[in-house]
Design a protein around this motif. Sequence first.
Motif, PDB file in Angstrom:
ATOM      1  N   TYR A 107      16.510  15.698 -74.753  1.00 39.14           N
ATOM      2  CA  TYR A 107      16.874  14.406 -75.510  1.00 39.14           C
ATOM      3  C   TYR A 107      15.094  13.779 -75.650  1.00 39.14           C
ATOM      4  O   TYR A 107      15.056  13.244 -77.345  1.00 39.14           O
ATOM      5  CB  TYR A 107      17.817  13.860 -75.105  1.00 39.14           C
ATOM      6  CG  TYR A 107      18.319  12.914 -76.016  1.00 39.14           C
ATOM      7  CD1 TYR A 107      18.831  12.572 -77.119  1.00 39.14           C
ATOM      8  CD2 TYR A 107      17.747  11.471 -75.003  1.00 39.14           C
ATOM      9  CE1 TYR A 107      19.102  11.465 -77.961  1.00 39.14           C
ATOM     10  CE2 TYR A 107      18.261  10.046 -76.450  1.00 39.14           C
ATOM     11  CZ  TYR A 107      18.899  10.342 -77.538  1.00 39.14           C
ATOM     12  OH  TYR A 107      18.604   9.032 -78.678  1.00 39.14           O
ATOM     13  N   LEU A 108      14.726  13.524 -74.992  1.00 37.90           N
ATOM     14  CA  LEU A 108      13.562  12.761 -75.268  1.00 37.90           C
ATOM     15  C   LEU A 108      12.389  13.546 -75.381  1.00 37.90           C
ATOM     16  O   LEU A 108      11.754  12.512 -76.606  1.00 37.90           O
ATOM     17  CB  LEU A 108      13.201  12.148 -73.335  1.00 37.90           C
ATOM     18  CG  LEU A 108      14.157  11.275 -72.699  1.00 37.90           C
ATOM     19  CD1 LEU A 108      13.771  11.099 -71.263  1.00 37.90           C
ATOM     20  CD2 LEU A 108      14.255  10.025 -73.560  1.00 37.90           C
ATOM     21  N   THR A 109      11.989  14.708 -75.567  1.00 34.17           N
ATOM     22  CA  THR A 109      10.861  15.732 -75.933  1.00 34.17           C
ATOM     23  C   THR A 109      11.454  16.729 -76.097  1.00 34.17           C
ATOM     24  O   THR A 109      10.191  17.352 -76.811  1.00 34.17           O
ATOM     25  CB  THR A 109       9.868  15.891 -74.209  1.00 34.17           C
ATOM     26  OG1 THR A 109      10.591  16.179 -73.666  1.00 34.17           O
ATOM     27  CG2 THR A 109       9.362  14.254 -73.989  1.00 34.17           C
ATOM     28  N   ARG A 110      12.616  16.850 -75.722  1.00 31.26           N
ATOM     29  CA  ARG A 110      12.913  18.365 -76.649  1.00 31.26           C
ATOM     30  C   ARG A 110      12.041  19.619 -75.964  1.00 31.26           C
ATOM     31  O   ARG A 110      10.568  20.448 -76.449  1.00 31.26           O
ATOM     32  CB  ARG A 110      12.361  18.857 -78.399  1.00 31.26           C
ATOM     33  CG  ARG A 110      12.772  18.190 -79.422  1.00 31.26           C
ATOM     34  CD  ARG A 110      14.589  18.570 -79.080  1.00 31.26           C
ATOM     35  NE  ARG A 110      15.107  17.901 -80.005  1.00 31.26           N
ATOM     36  CZ  ARG A 110      16.341  16.867 -79.596  1.00 31.26           C
ATOM     37  NH1 ARG A 110      16.203  16.362 -78.510  1.00 31.26           N
ATOM     38  NH2 ARG A 110      17.407  16.450 -81.358  1.00 31.26           N
ATOM     39  N   ARG A 111      12.081  19.239 -75.092  1.00 28.91           N
ATOM     40  CA  ARG A 111      11.512  19.937 -73.754  1.00 28.91           C
ATOM     41  C   ARG A 111      12.578  21.106 -72.925  1.00 28.91           C
ATOM     42  O   ARG A 111      13.637  19.657 -72.301  1.00 28.91           O
ATOM     43  CB  ARG A 111      10.292  19.713 -73.023  1.00 28.91           C
ATOM     44  CG  ARG A 111       9.245  19.459 -74.035  1.00 28.91           C
ATOM     45  CD  ARG A 111       8.112  19.459 -72.810  1.00 28.91           C
ATOM     46  NE  ARG A 111       7.015  18.750 -73.650  1.00 28.91           N
ATOM     47  CZ  ARG A 111       6.204  18.362 -73.365  1.00 28.91           C
ATOM     48  NH1 ARG A 111       5.741  17.967 -71.743  1.00 28.91           N
ATOM     49  NH2 ARG A 111       5.008  17.836 -74.523  1.00 28.91           N
ATOM     50  N   VAL A 112      13.006  21.749 -72.940  1.00 32.69           N
ATOM     51  CA  VAL A 112      14.688  22.025 -71.776  1.00 32.69           C
ATOM     52  C   VAL A 112      13.794  22.723 -70.134  1.00 32.69           C
ATOM     53  O   VAL A 112      13.333  23.949 -70.338  1.00 32.69           O
ATOM     54  CB  VAL A 112      15.130  23.375 -72.717  1.00 32.69           C
ATOM     55  CG1 VAL A 112      16.615  23.615 -71.403  1.00 32.69           C
ATOM     56  CG2 VAL A 112      15.787  22.786 -73.468  1.00 32.69           C
ATOM     57  N   PRO A 113      14.273  21.782 -69.365  1.00 32.64           N
ATOM     58  CA  PRO A 113      13.670  22.340 -68.684  1.00 32.64           C
ATOM     59  C   PRO A 113      14.188  24.443 -67.878  1.00 32.64           C
ATOM     60  O   PRO A 113      15.353  24.137 -67.981  1.00 32.64           O
ATOM     61  CB  PRO A 113      13.997  21.313 -66.921  1.00 32.64           C
ATOM     62  CG  PRO A 113      14.041  20.259 -67.792  1.00 32.64           C
ATOM     63  CD  PRO A 113      14.273  20.726 -69.125  1.00 32.64           C
ATOM     64  N   ARG A 114      13.349  24.733 -66.405  1.00 29.30           N
ATOM     65  CA  ARG A 114      13.872  25.782 -65.804  1.00 29.30           C
ATOM     66  C   ARG A 114      14.271  25.259 -65.096  1.00 29.30           C
ATOM     67  O   ARG A 114      13.429  25.365 -63.491  1.00 29.30           O
ATOM     68  CB  ARG A 114      12.536  26.922 -66.523  1.00 29.30           C
ATOM     69  CG  ARG A 114      13.084  28.190 -65.126  1.00 29.30           C
ATOM     70  CD  ARG A 114      12.249  29.148 -66.083  1.00 29.30           C
ATOM     71  NE  ARG A 114      11.812  29.318 -66.900  1.00 29.30           N
ATOM     72  CZ  ARG A 114      10.960  29.028 -67.863  1.00 29.30           C
ATOM     73  NH1 ARG A 114       9.784  29.317 -67.207  1.00 29.30           N
ATOM     74  NH2 ARG A 114      10.175  29.220 -68.481  1.00 29.30           N
ATOM     75  N   ILE A 115      15.421  25.536 -64.444  1.00 29.27           N
ATOM     76  CA  ILE A 115      16.378  24.316 -63.307  1.00 29.27           C
ATOM     77  C   ILE A 115      16.503  25.772 -62.830  1.00 29.27           C
ATOM     78  O   ILE A 115      18.430  25.744 -62.563  1.00 29.27           O
ATOM     79  CB  ILE A 115      16.129  23.367 -63.040  1.00 29.27           C
ATOM     80  CG1 ILE A 115      15.412  22.116 -63.494  1.00 29.27           C
ATOM     81  CG2 ILE A 115      16.987  23.100 -61.548  1.00 29.27           C
ATOM     82  CD1 ILE A 115      16.324  21.049 -64.352  1.00 29.27           C
ATOM     83  N   ARG A 116      15.940  26.053 -61.438  1.00 32.69           N
ATOM     84  CA  ARG A 116      17.157  27.669 -61.242  1.00 32.69           C
ATOM     85  C   ARG A 116      17.981  27.224 -59.633  1.00 32.69           C
ATOM     86  O   ARG A 116      17.563  25.581 -59.283  1.00 32.69           O
ATOM     87  CB  ARG A 116      16.446  28.507 -61.162  1.00 32.69           C
ATOM     88  CG  ARG A 116      15.596  29.445 -61.389  1.00 32.69           C
ATOM     89  CD  ARG A 116      14.449  29.843 -61.105  1.00 32.69           C
ATOM     90  NE  ARG A 116      13.290  29.269 -60.231  1.00 32.69           N
ATOM     91  CZ  ARG A 116      11.761  29.333 -60.125  1.00 32.69           C
ATOM     92  NH1 ARG A 116      11.652  30.763 -59.977  1.00 32.69           N
ATOM     93  NH2 ARG A 116      10.990  28.569 -59.436  1.00 32.69           N
ATOM     94  N   PRO A 117      19.126  27.135 -59.599  1.00 27.41           N
ATOM     95  CA  PRO A 117      20.007  26.841 -58.200  1.00 27.41           C
ATOM     96  C   PRO A 117      18.460  26.445 -57.226  1.00 27.41           C
ATOM     97  O   PRO A 117      19.080  25.848 -56.289  1.00 27.41           O
ATOM     98  CB  PRO A 117      20.936  28.145 -57.727  1.00 27.41           C
ATOM     99  CG  PRO A 117      21.114  28.096 -59.440  1.00 27.41           C
ATOM    100  CD  PRO A 117      19.705  28.660 -59.875  1.00 27.41           C
ATOM    101  N   ARG A 118      17.999  27.594 -56.974  1.00 26.81           N
ATOM    102  CA  ARG A 118      17.275  27.509 -55.881  1.00 26.81           C
ATOM    103  C   ARG A 118      15.635  26.704 -56.056  1.00 26.81           C
ATOM    104  O   ARG A 118      15.353  25.822 -55.061  1.00 26.81           O
ATOM    105  CB  ARG A 118      16.013  28.473 -55.572  1.00 26.81           C
ATOM    106  CG  ARG A 118      14.980  29.112 -56.387  1.00 26.81           C
ATOM    107  CD  ARG A 118      13.967  30.365 -55.989  1.00 26.81           C
ATOM    108  NE  ARG A 118      13.629  31.154 -56.597  1.00 26.81           N
ATOM    109  CZ  ARG A 118      13.924  32.050 -57.756  1.00 26.81           C
ATOM    110  NH1 ARG A 118      14.298  32.568 -57.449  1.00 26.81           N
ATOM    111  NH2 ARG A 118      12.836  32.217 -58.703  1.00 26.81           N
ATOM    112  N   ASP A 119      15.643  25.755 -57.233  1.00 25.31           N
ATOM    113  CA  ASP A 119      14.727  24.246 -57.334  1.00 25.31           C
ATOM    114  C   ASP A 119      15.292  23.090 -56.971  1.00 25.31           C
ATOM    115  O   ASP A 119      14.910  22.185 -57.128  1.00 25.31           O
ATOM    116  CB  ASP A 119      14.516  24.214 -58.542  1.00 25.31           C
ATOM    117  CG  ASP A 119      14.093  25.634 -59.195  1.00 25.31           C
ATOM    118  OD1 ASP A 119      12.744  26.617 -58.073  1.00 25.31           O
ATOM    119  OD2 ASP A 119      13.608  26.057 -60.622  1.00 25.31           O
TER     120      ASP A 119
END
Length: 292
Positions: A107-119
């Motif tokens: 929403y803020l910057t049009r970037r979608v993080p890559r968040i894996r369960p282990r992160d």
Amino acid sequence: MSTGPATLPAISAENDASSLSGTYRLLLETCESLQVEIGRPPMPYGEQSADGSALAARPELLDAAIDGEVARIQAKFGPAPRREVAASRLLHHYLWSVGLLLSGPWYLTRRVPRIRPRDIRIDLATAELALTPGGFTCLPGDPAAGLPGVRVVAHEEALRAELRAAYADHMRPLLTAIGPAIRRGPRALWGMAGDDLVSGVWYLGRMLGQEEQSVRSATTLLPTGIAPFPSGADFRRLQGSSGRTHLTRTRAGCCLYYAIRSAPDSTAEPARACATCPRVCDAERVRRIETE
């Protein structure tokens, strides 16, 4: 109709993972209800904590996390909740927090993080969360495009699809593992997941004074049911007592907050259904919005 990023100070690209640091800092400053440590070194495995992968894969760790939720609810309200209520509240906390960690940068910057369960690391006693950031996906015009750890997609809908997929992939193992404890089937669980993804965007917009824009963004993210999410954002307007209208939606899944009860000698107010719960009629929703 604009569904572009919120009007905020520019956040420059630094280098791969660290180029999300400013976005997360702004997100945490804006959203007081989001309590997550960013970039903390991973805690050792043991009885105190687990990452998201272990939480879903090891029943004893999930049981310990639910036990922690039981203890927190009992400490605040008095009676111990039914176990499915505690499990549902724990899941809601995880869904909403991780959902906002994904959708907030979008929403803020049009970037979608890559968040894996282990992160993601969760403290089994307190349910406090910590995130070790990774790379992200962005659009071609982003200044970070081309940096190591950054993936580029062609257009806005592709980025929305990336967000839906990233959230669904992260949550799928946990929903499978926790479903029996909550006594809910896949449709109800994915309904909860979709609700928390949408409500996180809505909440962020309200905190920024951008409710209308955030509702438009959430609606483009889930315009209708898109597998595995059974329902769309489905915002609607209620007529207020003074001629104003108020935005609302009805949740597809229930977090069971209403099922928490206070002991007679407790100072805590008994829990009640959330404002967007199917149990709450429109008249009560308007009353809460205008008087609380």
